[in-house]
Design a protein around this motif. Structure first.
Motif: not given
Length: 373
Positions: A348-365
């Protein structure tokens, strides 16, 4: 996090030295309080065994509270002693104490524990002027100090046996985890290779010259990266170099439709990460983001170290998460593999997230610990 979960986290590492603890300081102090109360009960039983009925002649209310106060003082002293060691001792020393429980490690914990107990007893005596009821115990200094030393040796042996068993079990768990990680990594390698070969195949009929150039570049990249792909972990700098090579290959195929930037501070570049951790995210940004867009696009890879954690992001300004996806074999395999690899290595110490990027696109963190597992 719930109270009981936090307390359980503190209990797991309570008898280990660690530079950075996941459990908060208050949870570690609460564990010290509980252990100290248990030791206080042990002191009372010892006094009763040594002194018999005379030990309680002064009454429970006069005898019991001072013993628990003494145990709390001893617990506080031992807690601060080990906290100081964690803070000022070098990391290699901390690793030594948590490694194989040799006679030297056992002697270290025995010596520090006895030191903390003796100093705690001295402080308690100064604060309370002695322990009520203890004067009724048959106390022979010479014999008692020999007994105290014998108990210390016995406790050290018991601790050593317990630590050895725990260390052996931890080694077995690590071996199982490493086998799982290798299996997950073996799954992602062909995924990466087949994707690149598919790009070459797509150019053979329409642009043979470009396909040949792409194949040559891919061969050079593959020769340089095969050794890295077999490693358990590599510096992030090498992973970023691999990502840079891959994006240059994609530029040969997409030309002006693809541009990219890689930004990483020096501290982030030194952190050890599993190989091919970023590659699937960059591939997704190319295939699901920019290839599906008629406009030119950019991919930005950023890596920083903040408050002892590594934060990596892969951004694209493509069609975004909600755009229709073409039927493609293996959709979702890469991101699932990343989640599984993170869970297997860091829990649980590591996290992965996909979320929209403004104004378009994607951010993977990716948000990862900087310390090794």
């Amino acid at each position: 996090m719930r109270f009981l979960d936090t307390l359980q986290l503190a209990r797991q590492d309570f008898f280990k030295l660690k530079k950075h603890r996941e459990a908060p300081a208050w949870a570690m102090w609460l564990m010290t309080l509980l252990v100290s109360l248990a030791w206080g009960t042990g002191f009372l039983l010892l006094g009763w065994l040594l002194g018999g009925a005379r030990f309680l002649d002064a009454g429970w209310t006069r005898v019991v509270p001072p013993f628990y106060v003494t145990s709390l003082i001893i617990g506080g002293v031992v807690h601060m002693l080990y906290t100081g060691i964690e803070r000022w001792a070098p990391q290699r020393f901390i690793d030594w104490t948590n490694g194989e429980p040799t006679a030297g490690v056992s002697a270290f914990f025995a010596a520090t524990s006895i030191t903390g107990v003796l100093f705690g007893l001295y402080l308690a005596r100064e604060v309370m002027g002695g322990l009520p009821g203890w004067e009724r115990v048959d106390w022979n200094p010479q014999r008692s100090w020999i007994s105290f030393g014998s108990v210390g040796v016995l406790v050290s042996v018991i601790w050593g046996m317990w630590a050895w068993q725990e260390w052996s079990e931890r080694q077995l768990r690590l071996q199982a985890k490493e086998a799982e990680l290798k299996l997950l990594q073996a799954q992602i390698e062909p995924h990466y290779l087949f994707n690149t070969l598919a790009n070459v195949r797509s150019l053979i009929d329409c642009e043979p010259a470009a396909a040949g150039e792409l194949l040559d570049a891919f061969t050079d990249h593959l020769r340089a990266s095969l050794t890295i792909m077999r490693a358990d972990s590599i510096p992030l700098a090498q992973e970023l170099d691999m990502v840079g090579h891959y994006l240059k290959l994609m530029q040969l195929r997409m030309c002006e439709r693809l541009s990219f930037r890689i930004e990483a501070d020096e501290a982030a570049r030194q952190v050890q990460v599993p190989p091919l951790l970023l590659q699937p995210l960059v591939e997704n940004a190319v295939h699901h983001g920019l290839e599906c867009s008629v406009d030119a696009g950019e991919i930005v890879v950023r890596a920083t170290v903040q408050q002892g954690r590594l934060r990596i992001s892969v951004e694209d300004d493509g069609v975004g998460l909600d755009a229709p996806r073409p039927a493609r074999k293996g959709n979702g395999v890469a991101t699932k593999n990343i989640r599984d690899r993170l869970s297997a290595r860091w829990g649980d110490a590591a996290h992965f997230q996909l979320q929209p990027r403004q104004p378009r696109g994607v951010i993977a963190t990716l948000d990862l610990p900087t310390s090794p597992t």
